[in-house]
Motif scaffolding. Structure first.
Motif, PDB file in Angstrom:
ATOM      1  N   SER A  86      19.849 -48.142 -18.523  1.00  0.00           N
ATOM      2  CA  SER A  86      18.956 -48.984 -17.812  1.00  0.00           C
ATOM      3  C   SER A  86      19.450 -50.323 -17.474  1.00  0.00           C
ATOM      4  CB  SER A  86      17.720 -48.840 -18.794  1.00  0.00           C
ATOM      5  OG  SER A  86      17.899 -49.740 -19.818  1.00  0.00           O
ATOM      6  N   GLN A  87      20.456 -50.931 -17.976  1.00  0.00           N
ATOM      7  CA  GLN A  87      21.108 -52.217 -17.891  1.00  0.00           C
ATOM      8  C   GLN A  87      22.422 -52.208 -17.037  1.00  0.00           C
ATOM      9  OE1 GLN A  87      21.092 -55.198 -21.134  1.00  0.00           O
ATOM     10  NE2 GLN A  87      19.210 -54.192 -22.126  1.00  0.00           N
ATOM     11  N   CYS A  88      22.900 -50.921 -17.384  1.00  0.00           N
ATOM     12  CA  CYS A  88      24.469 -50.966 -16.489  1.00  0.00           C
ATOM     13  C   CYS A  88      24.522 -49.958 -15.634  1.00  0.00           C
ATOM     14  CB  CYS A  88      25.491 -50.748 -17.623  1.00  0.00           C
ATOM     15  SG  CYS A  88      25.382 -52.097 -18.777  1.00  0.00           S
ATOM     16  N   ALA A  89      23.529 -48.665 -15.792  1.00  0.00           N
ATOM     17  CA  ALA A  89      23.754 -47.548 -14.941  1.00  0.00           C
ATOM     18  C   ALA A  89      24.790 -46.790 -15.330  1.00  0.00           C
ATOM     19  CB  ALA A  89      23.580 -47.678 -13.631  1.00  0.00           C
ATOM     20  N   LEU A  90      25.275 -46.854 -16.615  1.00  0.00           N
ATOM     21  CA  LEU A  90      26.385 -46.110 -17.267  1.00  0.00           C
ATOM     22  C   LEU A  90      26.120 -45.433 -18.097  1.00  0.00           C
ATOM     23  CD1 LEU A  90      29.433 -46.400 -17.050  1.00  0.00           C
ATOM     24  CD2 LEU A  90      29.364 -48.222 -18.313  1.00  0.00           C
ATOM     25  N   LYS A  91      26.801 -44.473 -18.696  1.00  0.00           N
ATOM     26  CA  LYS A  91      26.710 -43.745 -19.811  1.00  0.00           C
ATOM     27  C   LYS A  91      27.447 -44.092 -21.119  1.00  0.00           C
ATOM     28  CE  LYS A  91      27.918 -39.198 -21.984  1.00  0.00           C
ATOM     29  NZ  LYS A  91      28.860 -38.148 -21.939  1.00  0.00           N
ATOM     30  N   ASN A  92      26.740 -44.366 -22.069  1.00  0.00           N
ATOM     31  CA  ASN A  92      27.233 -44.517 -23.575  1.00  0.00           C
ATOM     32  C   ASN A  92      28.437 -43.597 -23.877  1.00  0.00           C
ATOM     33  OD1 ASN A  92      28.181 -45.707 -25.797  1.00  0.00           O
ATOM     34  ND2 ASN A  92      26.356 -44.663 -26.996  1.00  0.00           N
ATOM     35  N   ASP A 104      18.635 -45.036 -13.069  1.00  0.00           N
ATOM     36  CA  ASP A 104      18.225 -45.537 -11.679  1.00  0.00           C
ATOM     37  C   ASP A 104      17.105 -46.900 -12.186  1.00  0.00           C
ATOM     38  OD1 ASP A 104      18.991 -43.670 -10.061  1.00  0.00           O
ATOM     39  OD2 ASP A 104      17.541 -42.263 -10.925  1.00  0.00           O
ATOM     40  N   VAL A 105      16.993 -47.101 -13.366  1.00  0.00           N
ATOM     41  CA  VAL A 105      16.212 -48.303 -13.753  1.00  0.00           C
ATOM     42  C   VAL A 105      16.824 -49.555 -13.398  1.00  0.00           C
ATOM     43  CG1 VAL A 105      15.221 -49.604 -15.827  1.00  0.00           C
ATOM     44  CG2 VAL A 105      15.147 -47.104 -15.691  1.00  0.00           C
ATOM     45  N   ALA A 106      18.312 -49.654 -13.833  1.00  0.00           N
ATOM     46  CA  ALA A 106      19.098 -50.867 -13.447  1.00  0.00           C
ATOM     47  C   ALA A 106      18.946 -51.523 -12.272  1.00  0.00           C
ATOM     48  CB  ALA A 106      20.564 -50.701 -14.062  1.00  0.00           C
ATOM     49  N   PRO A 107      19.315 -50.798 -10.992  1.00  0.00           N
ATOM     50  CA  PRO A 107      19.066 -51.483  -9.802  1.00  0.00           C
ATOM     51  C   PRO A 107      17.533 -51.472  -9.341  1.00  0.00           C
ATOM     52  CG  PRO A 107      19.552 -49.102  -9.325  1.00  0.00           C
ATOM     53  CD  PRO A 107      19.922 -49.415 -11.050  1.00  0.00           C
ATOM     54  N   THR A 108      17.006 -50.795  -9.842  1.00  0.00           N
ATOM     55  CA  THR A 108      15.349 -50.995  -9.732  1.00  0.00           C
ATOM     56  C   THR A 108      14.873 -52.435  -9.984  1.00  0.00           C
ATOM     57  OG1 THR A 108      15.045 -48.567  -9.865  1.00  0.00           O
ATOM     58  CG2 THR A 108      12.989 -49.975 -10.021  1.00  0.00           C
ATOM     59  N   GLY A 129      26.118 -48.792 -10.263  1.00  0.00           N
ATOM     60  CA  GLY A 129      26.827 -47.977 -11.208  1.00  0.00           C
ATOM     61  C   GLY A 129      26.267 -46.349 -10.653  1.00  0.00           C
ATOM     62  N   LEU A 130      25.735 -45.686 -11.749  1.00  0.00           N
ATOM     63  CA  LEU A 130      25.186 -44.100 -11.435  1.00  0.00           C
ATOM     64  C   LEU A 130      23.485 -44.203 -10.974  1.00  0.00           C
ATOM     65  CD1 LEU A 130      26.759 -42.216 -14.414  1.00  0.00           C
ATOM     66  CD2 LEU A 130      27.661 -42.494 -12.080  1.00  0.00           C
ATOM     67  N   GLY A 131      23.180 -45.475 -10.902  1.00  0.00           N
ATOM     68  CA  GLY A 131      21.670 -45.725 -10.519  1.00  0.00           C
ATOM     69  C   GLY A 131      21.496 -45.842  -8.839  1.00  0.00           C
ATOM     70  N   ARG A 132      20.513 -45.376  -8.768  1.00  0.00           N
ATOM     71  CA  ARG A 132      19.681 -45.752  -7.084  1.00  0.00           C
ATOM     72  C   ARG A 132      18.412 -46.303  -7.369  1.00  0.00           C
ATOM     73  NH1 ARG A 132      24.559 -44.959  -7.617  1.00  0.00           N
ATOM     74  NH2 ARG A 132      25.471 -43.087  -6.259  1.00  0.00           N
ATOM     75  N   SER A 133      18.243 -47.444  -6.682  1.00  0.00           N
ATOM     76  CA  SER A 133      16.695 -48.108  -6.689  1.00  0.00           C
ATOM     77  C   SER A 133      15.873 -47.295  -6.418  1.00  0.00           C
ATOM     78  CB  SER A 133      16.951 -49.451  -5.921  1.00  0.00           C
ATOM     79  OG  SER A 133      15.563 -49.935  -5.696  1.00  0.00           O
ATOM     80  N   LEU A 134      14.714 -47.388  -6.913  1.00  0.00           N
ATOM     81  CA  LEU A 134      13.446 -46.391  -6.771  1.00  0.00           C
ATOM     82  C   LEU A 134      12.680 -47.269  -5.694  1.00  0.00           C
ATOM     83  CD1 LEU A 134      12.533 -45.309 -10.386  1.00  0.00           C
ATOM     84  CD2 LEU A 134      13.852 -44.457  -8.765  1.00  0.00           C
ATOM     85  N   PHE A 135      13.177 -48.352  -5.245  1.00  0.00           N
ATOM     86  CA  PHE A 135      12.387 -49.010  -4.002  1.00  0.00           C
ATOM     87  C   PHE A 135      13.302 -48.457  -2.838  1.00  0.00           C
ATOM     88  CE2 PHE A 135      11.610 -52.210  -7.360  1.00  0.00           C
ATOM     89  CZ  PHE A 135      10.057 -51.821  -7.423  1.00  0.00           C
TER      90      PHE A 135
END
Length: 582
Positions: free
Chosen positions: A178-184, A388-392, A405-411
């Motif tokens: 949620s902060q890096c859009a990256l897997k641990n 997707d939380v991070a870019p959002t 990262g692996l995230g896409r904004s929900l906006f």
């Protein structure tokens, strides 16, 4: 022989009962999640340790004396369940399977190129432990357990359509996603050495720190559990506090302790309030990330502010909603609220296949999420994951960041990776990535905010065999053992701009082939240290730091092993017995 058989039997039964105990308490786990939890196990809840002793250690001792025929029948069955519970076969099968998910989809953010928008908000993110969206639906409970949160959803931003990836179903993984859009990517190497959370890849706090924010990381439980402290240190958090720090700051305060994991939520909210007021007084931007613990799934603590209700799981959830209501309403009455965005997020769904809080189990349990006072208002319907939380969040506080990262904004209109790949995304994340391998070995690994620099006067430093220990605090990864200081990097502040020479008396171990350490000064290669195959002996190297680098005054020296498959505990370092700089 009989003693050996008994010991072996005991360890086999321990493995079996550990798997059963874990399944009952936490559901099916992955190897990375198991390793994250085992890291710093000494700081785990005492109640959990007691439960483990009673339900794992004790029956294992008893059954290790059971008749041999009984053991021959049940041990193979139990071991099969052990491999199932921790997904061990799948994990090892995927160790040599590579895909190009990161190369194809990972959006790298250069934090130096992101400018601070004029209307950007300050940020508070509160991870409410295991908080699920369906707690607010009376279809699954006798009543709505989160009435305050549900009442806000007509006024604020909340997203439907969440899918929890197995890779993000525990706290540390939820934070990183949620902060890096990256897997641990925890593995055995990360468990026995200093964990690497990809500090060269920009996360939300890295971007914000680059733009003048002060970042706070507050955790009710111990920051050392699951190596969370290393994530915070590697990603630009200037202030980090957990259970031991809260207790040290409040030794006489009896209104701190919550359940057996850490401080109570009401205390944590008060610390967040105080921090906001202090940060506002400085007139500089800030971001606070906090993790609660009252709803951790142990129905043994109900905050006194919510009593005299009965102490049970449902009332603990209702109390969490009440405490959140008190905090949000306090913020909304403050003059600074118009410039503050608050994100409420479940870090993951509750552990276990079934959640005992529900009377009727939902088919797709989702994390609760709500954004108060978002700069962006127009949400778009998506099927989404924690990535997707991070870019959002970045877009909610005023930045333009449709992908990260692996995230896409929900906006944004761009499809999320879950919309693109579906459940195949689970498989891709379990496999290996050359992108991540390169990131782990990248020479920019030590670019951290707030590095400590050793001040050297008149270009002169001498550190001999008995004087090396003080250097540890000026290196990110350092270990003093075997009579050597094992260094990954060293930060120096030199008061001269003249060319300098490093004289290093060093050794490398496990030289089953030539080992080459490239030496960098502020990311510029200045030399090599070569250790010949099968020669575990000291060598002296003379390496020049050029004048143009010395003019920077602050210099980070990196000693980088060219063999990223090297498995030793000193994977990223060399052993130094003597270091001279003149």
């Amino acid at each position: 022989m009989k003693t050996f058989t008994g010991i072996l039997s005991y360890f086999l039964w321990t493995a079996i009962f550990a798997a059963l105990w874990t399944y009952v308490n936490f559901g099916q786990l992955s190897v990375p999640q198991t390793l994250s939890n085992l890291a710093n196990i000494n700081v785990i809840s005492s109640k959990i340790l007691l439960s483990f002793g009673l339900w794992v250690m004790l029956p294992s001792i008893i059954l290790s004396f059971a008749p041999g025929k009984l053991q021959l029948i049940f041990i193979p069955i139990g071991l099969a369940f052990f491999f199932f519970e921790f997904n061990i076969i799948k994990y090892f099968l995927n160790q040599n399977v590579y895909n190009t998910l990161y190369e194809d989809e990972f959006v790298t953010i250069n934090k130096h190129e992101i400018s601070h928008p004029e209307n950007a908000h300050n940020l508070v993110v509160i991870y409410v432990e295991s908080l699920e969206k369906q707690y607010g639906d009376s279809k699954y409970n006798r009543e709505i357990l989160t009435p305050f949160i549900q009442a806000q959803k007509d006024k604020e931003i909340s997203f439907e359509g969440y899918y929890q990836l197995p890779a993000t179903k525990y706290t540390l993984a939820g934070i990183l996603a949620s902060q890096c859009a990256l897997k641990n990517n925890s593995d055995f190497k990360n468990t026995i050495s200093t964990p690497d959370f990809y500090p060269q890849l920009a996360c939300i706090p890295d971007i914000l720190a680059q733009n003048g924010y002060t970042n706070y990381f507050f955790k009710s439980a111990n920051l050392e559990f699951a190596n969370t402290i290393f994530y915070a240190k590697q990603h630009s958090f200037q202030v980090m506090k957990g259970y031991p720090q809260w207790k040290a700051e409040n030794p006489d305060n009896t209104n701190i302790q919550g359940n057996s994991w850490g401080v109570r939520d009401s205390f944590l909210y008060e610390q967040i309030k105080n921090t906001i007021l202090q940060a506002e007084a400085k007139h500089k931007p800030y971001a606070i990330f906090a993790i609660t613990v009252d709803t951790h799934g142990e129905a043994d603590f109900l905050d006194p502010l919510c009593q005299p209700a009965a102490v049970n799981s449902q009332n603990i959830v209702k109390c969490a909603d009440t405490l959140l209501k008190n905090f949000i309403e306090w913020c909304q009455t403050q003059p600074f609220y118009k410039q503050l965005t608050i994100v409420i997020l479940g870090d993951h769904t509750a552990h276990g296949i079934n959640n005992p809080i529900y009377i009727k189990q939902p088919q797709n349990r989702q994390i609760e999420n709500i954004i108060f006072n978002s700069v962006k208002k127009d949400k778009i319907a998506h099927q989404w994951t924690t990535f997707d939380v991070a870019p959002t969040i970045m877009e909610a506080i005023g930045y333009t960041m449709p992908a990260m990262g692996l995230g896409r904004s929900l906006f944004a209109n761009e499809p999320t990776l879950y919309e693109k790949y579906g459940k195949k995304l689970n498989i891709l994340l379990e496999q290996q990535s050359h992108f991540l391998d390169h990131a782990t070995s990248d020479k920019t690994l030590t670019k951290y905010v707030n590095k400590r620099f050793l001040k050297i006067k008149k270009n002169h430093l001498y550190q001999g065999e008995n004087e090396l220990m003080p250097l540890k605090e000026f290196s990110y990864q350092a270990d003093f053992s075997l009579g050597y200081l094992w260094l990954r990097n060293l930060n120096l502040e030199i008061d001269s701009s003249q060319e300098a020479t490093l004289e290093i008396d060093a050794i490398a171990i496990h030289n089953n082939k030539d080992r080459v350490f490239n030496v960098y000064a502020n990311d510029e290669k200045i030399g090599q240290m070569i250790f010949e195959k099968d020669k575990n002996e000291n060598k002296t190297f003379y390496i020049t730091i050029p004048r143009h680098i010395m003019q920077h005054k602050k210099i980070t020296l990196d000693f980088i092993n060219n063999d990223i498959q090297h498995w030793s505990m000193h994977l990223l370092g060399i052993g130094i017995r003597k270091l001279t700089i003149r």
